[in-house]
Motif scaffolding. Sequence first.
Motif, PDB file in Angstrom:
ATOM      1  N   SER A 190       0.834  -1.207   0.000  1.00  0.00           N
ATOM      2  CA  SER A 190       0.000   0.000   0.000  1.00  0.00           C
ATOM      3  C   SER A 190       0.865   1.252   0.000  1.00  0.00           C
ATOM      4  O   SER A 190       0.551   2.242  -0.675  1.00  0.00           O
ATOM      5  N   GLY A 191       1.994   1.213   0.716  1.00  0.00           N
ATOM      6  CA  GLY A 191       2.936   2.332   0.653  1.00  0.00           C
ATOM      7  C   GLY A 191       3.528   2.496  -0.731  1.00  0.00           C
ATOM      8  O   GLY A 191       3.752   3.617  -1.203  1.00  0.00           O
ATOM      9  N   SER A 192       3.764   1.380  -1.415  1.00  0.00           N
ATOM     10  CA  SER A 192       4.308   1.429  -2.779  1.00  0.00           C
ATOM     11  C   SER A 192       3.284   1.993  -3.763  1.00  0.00           C
ATOM     12  O   SER A 192       3.643   2.722  -4.693  1.00  0.00           O
ATOM     13  N   PHE A 193       2.013   1.659  -3.573  1.00  0.00           N
ATOM     14  CA  PHE A 193       0.972   2.262  -4.409  1.00  0.00           C
ATOM     15  C   PHE A 193       0.956   3.782  -4.230  1.00  0.00           C
ATOM     16  O   PHE A 193       0.739   4.531  -5.188  1.00  0.00           O
ATOM     17  N   LEU A 194       1.189   4.226  -3.004  1.00  0.00           N
ATOM     18  CA  LEU A 194       1.246   5.671  -2.746  1.00  0.00           C
ATOM     19  C   LEU A 194       2.446   6.296  -3.450  1.00  0.00           C
ATOM     20  O   LEU A 194       2.347   7.396  -4.001  1.00  0.00           O
ATOM     21  N   VAL A 195       3.579   5.590  -3.452  1.00  0.00           N
ATOM     22  CA  VAL A 195       4.756   6.075  -4.184  1.00  0.00           C
ATOM     23  C   VAL A 195       4.424   6.259  -5.660  1.00  0.00           C
ATOM     24  O   VAL A 195       4.723   7.292  -6.268  1.00  0.00           O
TER      25      VAL A 195
ATOM     26  N   TRP B 267      12.944   7.557  16.275  1.00  0.00           N
ATOM     27  CA  TRP B 267      12.840   8.659  15.319  1.00  0.00           C
ATOM     28  C   TRP B 267      12.404   8.175  13.933  1.00  0.00           C
ATOM     29  O   TRP B 267      11.684   8.890  13.219  1.00  0.00           O
ATOM     30  N   SER B 268      12.799   6.971  13.540  1.00  0.00           N
ATOM     31  CA  SER B 268      12.338   6.429  12.259  1.00  0.00           C
ATOM     32  C   SER B 268      10.826   6.243  12.281  1.00  0.00           C
ATOM     33  O   SER B 268      10.132   6.543  11.297  1.00  0.00           O
ATOM     34  N   PHE B 269      10.310   5.764  13.402  1.00  0.00           N
ATOM     35  CA  PHE B 269       8.859   5.603  13.536  1.00  0.00           C
ATOM     36  C   PHE B 269       8.162   6.948  13.452  1.00  0.00           C
ATOM     37  O   PHE B 269       7.117   7.088  12.801  1.00  0.00           O
TER      38      PHE B 269
ATOM     39  N   GLY C  49       4.645  10.732  10.835  1.00  0.00           N
ATOM     40  CA  GLY C  49       4.459  12.139  10.489  1.00  0.00           C
ATOM     41  C   GLY C  49       4.230  12.338   9.002  1.00  0.00           C
ATOM     42  O   GLY C  49       3.326  13.082   8.589  1.00  0.00           O
ATOM     43  N   LEU C  50       5.037  11.654   8.188  1.00  0.00           N
ATOM     44  CA  LEU C  50       4.858  11.773   6.740  1.00  0.00           C
ATOM     45  C   LEU C  50       3.539  11.139   6.297  1.00  0.00           C
ATOM     46  O   LEU C  50       2.862  11.663   5.400  1.00  0.00           O
TER      47      LEU C  50
ATOM     48  N   TYR D  76       9.072   7.873  -0.525  1.00  0.00           N
ATOM     49  CA  TYR D  76      10.274   7.030  -0.471  1.00  0.00           C
ATOM     50  C   TYR D  76      10.894   7.092   0.925  1.00  0.00           C
ATOM     51  O   TYR D  76      11.277   6.064   1.504  1.00  0.00           O
ATOM     52  N   LEU D  77      11.014   8.311   1.453  1.00  0.00           N
ATOM     53  CA  LEU D  77      11.590   8.492   2.783  1.00  0.00           C
ATOM     54  C   LEU D  77      10.750   7.782   3.837  1.00  0.00           C
ATOM     55  O   LEU D  77      11.296   7.152   4.757  1.00  0.00           O
ATOM     56  N   ALA D  78       9.426   7.861   3.711  1.00  0.00           N
ATOM     57  CA  ALA D  78       8.546   7.206   4.679  1.00  0.00           C
ATOM     58  C   ALA D  78       8.747   5.691   4.658  1.00  0.00           C
ATOM     59  O   ALA D  78       8.796   5.042   5.715  1.00  0.00           O
ATOM     60  N   LEU D  79       8.865   5.111   3.456  1.00  0.00           N
ATOM     61  CA  LEU D  79       9.079   3.674   3.361  1.00  0.00           C
ATOM     62  C   LEU D  79      10.434   3.264   3.915  1.00  0.00           C
ATOM     63  O   LEU D  79      10.561   2.237   4.599  1.00  0.00           O
ATOM     64  N   GLN D  80      11.463   4.045   3.643  1.00  0.00           N
ATOM     65  CA  GLN D  80      12.784   3.734   4.187  1.00  0.00           C
ATOM     66  C   GLN D  80      12.777   3.811   5.709  1.00  0.00           C
ATOM     67  O   GLN D  80      13.377   2.978   6.400  1.00  0.00           O
ATOM     68  N   ALA D  81      12.079   4.812   6.254  1.00  0.00           N
ATOM     69  CA  ALA D  81      11.973   4.934   7.708  1.00  0.00           C
ATOM     70  C   ALA D  81      11.224   3.736   8.285  1.00  0.00           C
ATOM     71  O   ALA D  81      11.594   3.209   9.348  1.00  0.00           O
TER      72      ALA D  81
END
Length: 435
Positions: free
Chosen positions: A186-191, A320-322, A327-328, A364-369
Motif C-alpha cells: 500500500s505504501g508502494s501504491f502511494l509512491v 525517530w524512524s517511527f 508524520g509523513l 520514499y523516505l517514509a518507506l525507508q523509515a
Amino acid sequence: MDPLFLSRLQFAAATFFHFLFVPLTLGLSLLVATMETKWVRTGDKTYLRMTKFWGKLFLINFAIGVVTGITLEFQFGTNWSRYSAYVGDIFGSLLAIEATAAFFLESTFIAVWVFGWKKLSPKFHAGVAWLIFFGANISAVWILLANGWMQNPVGYVIRNGRAELESFTAVITNSFGWQQFLHTVSGSFLVGAMFVMGISAWHLLRKSNVDFFRRSFRLALPLGIFASLFVAVQGHFHGNEVASVQPAKLAAMEAHWETTDHAPMHLLVLPDPENERNSVEFIKLPSMLSILAYNDPSATVKGLKDFPEDERPPVQLTFWSFRIMVGLGTLFIALMGWAWLKRKDIENQKALLWALLLAIPLPYLALQAGWAVAEVGRQPWIVYGIMRTSDAVSPAINAAQVWFSLGSIVAIYTLLGITGFWLIVHYAKKGPKAA
C-alpha cells in the motif's frame, strides 16, 4: 570496525538503495496497466500515449531495481553464511520460489510487453501489462513472507543444530508476513500515485501537454487517496501485531521505559537511553499507548526496563524512524485531501502543484523509515528470539574484505543511481511524444 558491523552496514546500504526502485515498480505497474486498459476500452489515443510515456519511466526504474537487487542474495553466502547454514532450509525455499515463480514471470512478460506492441492484439498486450503487475506483487509476497518469518518465526523445528522446516503452511500463512506485505505494498501504491501526480504537477505548472497531464493526475489521484488512508489504518493493525510478537520493538518505537497499565502516550518526547528515561515528555494522552497497542485502554504495555539490556533494540534510531514514518503518513493524507478538493481546476492550483512536485521524494523516505523500524527494531536478533545477528556473520571474512566489497558496492550503486535518476528525470521532463 569489525566484520559484523561492516557486514550489517553493507547489507543495509545495498537494501536501502535497492528499495528506492522497488516501490515504484509495484505502484507504477498498476497505473500503467490501468492506462492501457482504458485505451483498449475507449480507443482514446491519449491513454495510449500515457501508457507509453509512464511505461518508459517504469522500465528505467525496473532495470535499475533488478541490477541493484542482485548483490543482496549473494551476501547471504559471503557475509552471512552462518545464518544461511542455520535457517537456509526455510529462508532459502522462500527466496527460491520468489525467483522461479514470480521474478522470472515478471521479467518474461516485461520483455513480451516491450517487444510485443506490433505483434500482439491490443487486448492481449493490455493483459500482459496486468501480468507484470501481478508478477511484481507476487514477488513481493514471497520476499515479505521471508522477512516476516525472520520477524516472527513459525513452522520450524530445531533439529541437528539448525532450524528445519516443519510446516510450510504455517510459514506462508504467517500473519506477520502478510501484515508487512499489506503495509509495504500500500505504501508502494502511494509512491506510484505521488510519482505520477508530482511529475504531472511539473508539466501543469509549465502549461505543457495540459490535457495529457491533467488526465494522468486524475487517474493517479484515487489510488493516492486510497493508499494514504489504507496504509494508515492497516498500520494500526500491524502495530497490534508488533505489540504482540515483538514487545521490545514497540517499547523502543514509543520510548516507553516503565511497564504499566493504562499506558499513556506523549506527543512530544525526547528519549534519553543512557539514563533509561525520556528527558522531555509533553502533552500526555492518558491510556493512548494501551489503546494503540492492544485496543484496550487498561492493557499493560511492557517497558524497556523489563527487557535485558542486551535484548533491547537501538532506541533512538527506532524511535525517530517511527516518528518520521507516522508524520509523513499524516502529511500524505492531508495532501491527498487537498488534491481531491482542487481536482477539477488542478492546472490553476499553483501552491498545490508545487507541494506535489516537492513531495515526490517523501513517500520514499517514509518507506525507508518504516524499514528502519522493522529491521533496527528487531535487533539484536536476525531471526527474532532464535538467532542473534552477531551469531549469523560468516566466520572466515575479515574487515579488510568487507571494506573492499562495501566500497565497491557504494561506488557502483552511486553510478547506477546517478544514471537511473538522470534518465528518469530526463524523460519525465521531456514529456510524451506528440500524438
